[in-house]
Design a protein around this motif. Structure first.
Motif, PDB file in Angstrom:
ATOM      1  N   ALA A 193       0.807  -1.217   0.000  1.00 38.38           N
ATOM      2  CA  ALA A 193       0.000   0.000   0.000  1.00 38.38           C
ATOM      3  C   ALA A 193       0.837   1.261   0.000  1.00 38.38           C
ATOM      4  N   LYS A 194       2.016   1.247   0.634  1.00 36.84           N
ATOM      5  CA  LYS A 194       2.758   2.483   0.861  1.00 36.84           C
ATOM      6  C   LYS A 194       4.113   2.546   0.167  1.00 36.84           C
ATOM      7  N   PHE A 195       4.475   1.508  -0.562  1.00 35.96           N
ATOM      8  CA  PHE A 195       5.748   1.526  -1.288  1.00 35.96           C
ATOM      9  C   PHE A 195       5.479   1.220  -2.755  1.00 35.96           C
ATOM     10  N   LYS A 196       6.157   1.932  -3.630  1.00 40.24           N
ATOM     11  CA  LYS A 196       6.051   1.703  -5.066  1.00 40.24           C
ATOM     12  C   LYS A 196       7.307   0.999  -5.540  1.00 40.24           C
ATOM     13  N   PHE A 197       7.134  -0.097  -6.254  1.00 43.02           N
ATOM     14  CA  PHE A 197       8.260  -0.895  -6.731  1.00 43.02           C
ATOM     15  C   PHE A 197       7.838  -1.582  -8.011  1.00 43.02           C
ATOM     16  N   PRO A 198       8.772  -1.990  -8.838  1.00 45.77           N
ATOM     17  CA  PRO A 198       8.427  -2.679 -10.093  1.00 45.77           C
ATOM     18  C   PRO A 198       7.721  -4.009  -9.817  1.00 45.77           C
ATOM     19  N   GLY A 199       6.719  -4.287 -10.604  1.00 48.54           N
ATOM     20  CA  GLY A 199       5.960  -5.521 -10.446  1.00 48.54           C
ATOM     21  C   GLY A 199       4.832  -5.444  -9.444  1.00 48.54           C
ATOM     22  N   ARG A 200       4.508  -4.243  -8.964  1.00 51.05           N
ATOM     23  CA  ARG A 200       3.449  -4.083  -7.966  1.00 51.05           C
ATOM     24  C   ARG A 200       2.097  -4.514  -8.524  1.00 51.05           C
ATOM     25  N   ASN A 201       1.812  -4.155  -9.763  1.00 53.66           N
ATOM     26  CA  ASN A 201       0.545  -4.554 -10.368  1.00 53.66           C
ATOM     27  C   ASN A 201       0.466  -6.060 -10.584  1.00 53.66           C
ATOM     28  N   THR A 202       1.609  -6.677 -10.871  1.00 49.44           N
ATOM     29  CA  THR A 202       1.629  -8.130 -11.024  1.00 49.44           C
ATOM     30  C   THR A 202       1.317  -8.823  -9.709  1.00 49.44           C
ATOM     31  N   VAL A 203       1.888  -8.287  -8.629  1.00 48.52           N
ATOM     32  CA  VAL A 203       1.600  -8.849  -7.310  1.00 48.52           C
ATOM     33  C   VAL A 203       0.116  -8.712  -6.980  1.00 48.52           C
ATOM     34  N   PHE A 204      -0.466  -7.563  -7.348  1.00 49.66           N
ATOM     35  CA  PHE A 204      -1.896  -7.363  -7.112  1.00 49.66           C
ATOM     36  C   PHE A 204      -2.723  -8.412  -7.860  1.00 49.66           C
ATOM     37  N   ALA A 205      -2.369  -8.683  -9.115  1.00 52.87           N
ATOM     38  CA  ALA A 205      -3.103  -9.682  -9.892  1.00 52.87           C
ATOM     39  C   ALA A 205      -2.957 -11.075  -9.283  1.00 52.87           C
ATOM     40  N   VAL A 206      -1.763 -11.392  -8.788  1.00 49.37           N
ATOM     41  CA  VAL A 206      -1.535 -12.699  -8.175  1.00 49.37           C
ATOM     42  C   VAL A 206      -2.358 -12.852  -6.897  1.00 49.37           C
TER      43      VAL A 206
END
Length: 314
Positions: free
Chosen positions: A130-143
């Motif tokens: 929720a509070k950190f932006k990093f590469p692959g964040r949207n992929t983690v959300f989908a998983v």
């Protein structure tokens, strides 16, 4: 010159001029269908409540009967001959060398380590997402969303095959380790942390020299208390009532949770020539659900506010 009084008493025309008085809208009358709809919803709610409370009432009443009273009396009324609740409780804890106490302690261990660990991981992961932006964040959300949609029973057999190769079957770790994963708890903490923790508050704490660990434990963690309690309740109920995973993982009765233990007693009572322990199954079921009811009643205000997190945006 016209006086103000005459102006005030002069009737204004109802024509379409600019000085005309606007017509008041008459209030709409309630249609006849709305009261019927309310009555229908009330009846449906009452039926659902009755459907929910009837098994609980039967369980509580049956726990006061002896083995003979269960067969000779009406199911939804007490046995007039003998009130055997305390005798049933005492026999439940002493039957078969007190194995019920062992099952209760096993369940508490699975809840403390499994549900507690799942809550801790969900809080840490949800806060980071929720509070950190990093590469692959949207992929983690989908998983995470995909994992929420997958039922736990679909993963039980692959988990058993993996744990059997690792030599962990028939051990408490075969129940504890899978219980540490809670996709729904992670998603709930993700949504809650997004709405409950202002980003400006974290930036102020960092400007004051606080590290990320100190910021999490001293600033963010108190704000996450309602979400933490909600996730803890859900994971506790899931672990406490877990049946299928221990069924395929455990063979030793000494490591059974309450769900498997009561099922073993029920199978023993249903077997021809078996010991008459059906009254103990009922009493044990009552003792099993009481801690969950107490937990929900004591923490009701926290988990209700946690469920409402993220439902309204400013």
């Amino acid at each position: 010159m016209t006086s103000p009084a005459s102006t005030a008493t002069r009737p204004r025309s109802s024509s379409g001029s600019s000085g005309s008085v606007p017509r008041l809208r008459t209030p709409r009358k309630h249609t006849a269908g709305r009261p019927r709809r309310s009555v229908l919803l009330t009846l449906l709610t009452g039926l659902v409540l009755l459907y929910t409370l009837l098994p609980l009432a039967w369980l509580l009443i049956s726990a006061t009967k002896t083995q003979e009273g269960l067969a000779s009396s009406f199911g939804f009324w007490f046995d007039g001959g003998h009130f055997a609740l305390w005798d049933n409780i005492k026999e439940t804890f002493t039957y078969d060398d007190g194995v019920f106490t062992r099952w209760l302690l096993n369940t508490l261990m699975y809840v403390v380590l499994g549900a507690g660990g799942a809550t801790f991981l969900a809080v840490m992961g949800g806060y980071a997402l929720a509070k950190f932006k990093f590469p692959g964040r949207n992929t983690v959300f989908a998983v995470v969303i995909g994992a929420v949609a997958v039922p736990g029973t679909a993963l039980a057999v692959p988990t058993f095959l993996m744990f059997s190769k690792m030599g962990l079957t028939n051990t408490p770790w075969a129940v504890i380790i899978p219980s540490l994963i809670s996709p729904f708890g992670l998603y709930l903490m993700w949504v809650f942390a997004t709405e409950a923790i202002p980003t400006e508050l974290l930036e102020a704490a960092r400007m004051d020299g606080a590290g990320e660990v100190r910021t999490f434990f001293q600033v963010s963690l108190p704000l996450l208390a309602p979400g933490i309690v909600t996730v803890l309740l859900f994971t506790t109920v899931a672990t406490w009532n877990n049946y299928f995973l221990p069924l395929i993982m455990l063979k030793d009765p000494d490591w059974y949770p309450l769900t498997l233990g009561l099922n073993a007693w029920n199978a023993q009572a249903a077997t021809a020539g078996g010991q008459p322990v059906f009254n103990l199954v009922i009493t044990g079921s009552v003792l099993t659900i009481l801690p969950l009811i107490a937990a929900f009643l004591m923490l009701q205000k926290y988990w209700q506010s946690g469920l409402a997190a993220g439902s309204v945006k400013e």
